[in-house]
Each structure stands twice: as structure tokens, then as C-alpha cells.
Design a protein around this motif. Structure first.
Motif, PDB file in Angstrom:
ATOM      1  N   TYR A 151       5.134 -16.358   0.419  1.00 13.18           N
ATOM      2  CA  TYR A 151       4.737 -15.516   1.398  1.00 13.18           C
ATOM      3  C   TYR A 151       5.183 -14.184   0.850  1.00 13.18           C
ATOM      4  O   TYR A 151       6.418 -13.915   0.646  1.00 13.18           O
ATOM      5  N   TYR A 152       4.521 -13.407   0.789  1.00 12.82           N
ATOM      6  CA  TYR A 152       4.753 -11.678   0.337  1.00 12.82           C
ATOM      7  C   TYR A 152       4.455 -10.968   1.348  1.00 12.82           C
ATOM      8  O   TYR A 152       3.260 -11.101   1.685  1.00 12.82           O
ATOM      9  N   CYS A 153       5.119  -9.947   1.388  1.00 14.96           N
ATOM     10  CA  CYS A 153       4.649  -8.623   2.289  1.00 14.96           C
ATOM     11  C   CYS A 153       4.545  -7.618   1.426  1.00 14.96           C
ATOM     12  O   CYS A 153       4.959  -7.563   0.456  1.00 14.96           O
ATOM     13  N   ALA A 154       3.597  -6.565   1.672  1.00 13.53           N
ATOM     14  CA  ALA A 154       3.132  -5.682   0.922  1.00 13.53           C
ATOM     15  C   ALA A 154       2.897  -4.289   1.779  1.00 13.53           C
ATOM     16  O   ALA A 154       2.373  -4.531   2.717  1.00 13.53           O
ATOM     17  N   ALA A 155       2.867  -3.398   0.786  1.00 18.80           N
ATOM     18  CA  ALA A 155       2.628  -1.900   1.622  1.00 18.80           C
ATOM     19  C   ALA A 155       1.584  -0.972   1.126  1.00 18.80           C
ATOM     20  O   ALA A 155       1.386  -1.150  -0.248  1.00 18.80           O
ATOM     21  N   SER A 156       0.752  -0.530   2.065  1.00 18.36           N
ATOM     22  CA  SER A 156      -0.240   0.131   1.474  1.00 18.36           C
ATOM     23  C   SER A 156      -0.507   1.365   2.016  1.00 18.36           C
ATOM     24  O   SER A 156      -0.260   1.473   3.299  1.00 18.36           O
ATOM     25  N   GLU A 157      -1.096   2.564   1.372  1.00 21.37           N
ATOM     26  CA  GLU A 157      -1.412   3.747   1.824  1.00 21.37           C
ATOM     27  C   GLU A 157      -2.793   3.919   2.438  1.00 21.37           C
ATOM     28  O   GLU A 157      -3.270   4.655   2.913  1.00 21.37           O
ATOM     29  N   MET A 158      -3.335   2.830   2.247  1.00 22.16           N
ATOM     30  CA  MET A 158      -4.702   2.741   2.866  1.00 22.16           C
ATOM     31  C   MET A 158      -4.782   2.371   4.323  1.00 22.16           C
ATOM     32  O   MET A 158      -3.568   1.442   4.558  1.00 22.16           O
TER      33      MET A 158
END
Length: 122
Positions: free
Chosen positions: A93-100
Motif C-alpha cells: 500500500y502506497y500513499c501519494a500526494a496530489s495538487e489536484m
């Protein structure tokens, strides 16, 4: 730059629960929408859940009703509470960050953690 570190993975029996955490450092956490993805052996990485900077939440059909994502901006941390786990939930499991505002697409997320293994035994 945003650095993300996941924790909380492990081995659990089917029907059990785990809570994943993803701690962020760097730029202002509250400005990012956060996503959770997973990748099972031999499969492509897939969207699991997302929470926007407005605290709107979105889930993949496979986890809807079982997983809950939340965030604590004061701690710069996002969580994924996983309940009623099934063997098919086994994955990194990965977390990720988005500017959208939010997205199910990997390429909309510019920052990724290293991943944490979740294994669900039958």
C-alpha cells in the motif's frame, strides 16, 4: 517537495483490521489531496481511496464500506482504516500526494511514499 512515509502494515487474518498511517513532511500538507494505492504481486498498481484538502473522500468499489480514509492536518498525517480485510486485499500500500482536487490516476500524484506491506491470511 513532499516526503511521505507509510507505516502500520503487517500480517492479519481475514476479517481483521489494520490502520495505515502516512506522515508527510515538507510543503504545507493541507494544500494537498492524498491518495492511497495498492499493488498486489503480478498486478498493476490500483487506486484505493482519496481524501481532498476539503476532506471529501472517494473509494474504489472494491473497498467501499470497508475502508475509511481520514486526515489530520495538524499532524500532517493521512490514515487508512481497513476493516473486514480479505485475502485479496494483500498488497503493498502506497500513499501519494496530489495538487489536484482528487484523482484515481497515478500520474496525477507527484509524491509517493515507499509503501507498506499488508498481508491478509485466509
Amino acid at each position: 517537495q513532499v516526503q511521505l512515509v507509510e507505516s502500520g502494515g503487517g500480517l492479519v487474518q481475514a476479517g481483521g483490521s489494520l490502520r495505515l498511517s502516512c506522515a508527510a513532511s515538507g510543503r504545507t500538507f493541507s494544500r494537498y489531496s492524498m491518495g492511497w494505492f495498492r499493488q498486489a504481486p503480478g498486478k498493476e498498481r490500483e487506486f484505493v481511496a482519496a481524501i481532498t484538502w476539503l476532506n471529501e473522500v472517494y473509494y474504489a468499489d472494491a473497498v467501499k464500506g470497508r475502508f475509511i480514509t481520514s486526515r489530520d492536518n495538524a499532524k500532517s498525517t493521512v490514515y487508512l482504516q481497513m476493516n473486514s480485510l480479505k485475502p485479496e486485499d494483500t498488497a503493498v500500500y502506497y500513499c501519494a500526494a496530489s495538487e489536484m482536487r482528487w484523482s484515481t490516476r497515478e500520474y496525477d500524484y507527484g509524491y509517493w511514499g515507499q509503501g507498506t506491506q499488508v498481508t491478509v491470511s485466509s
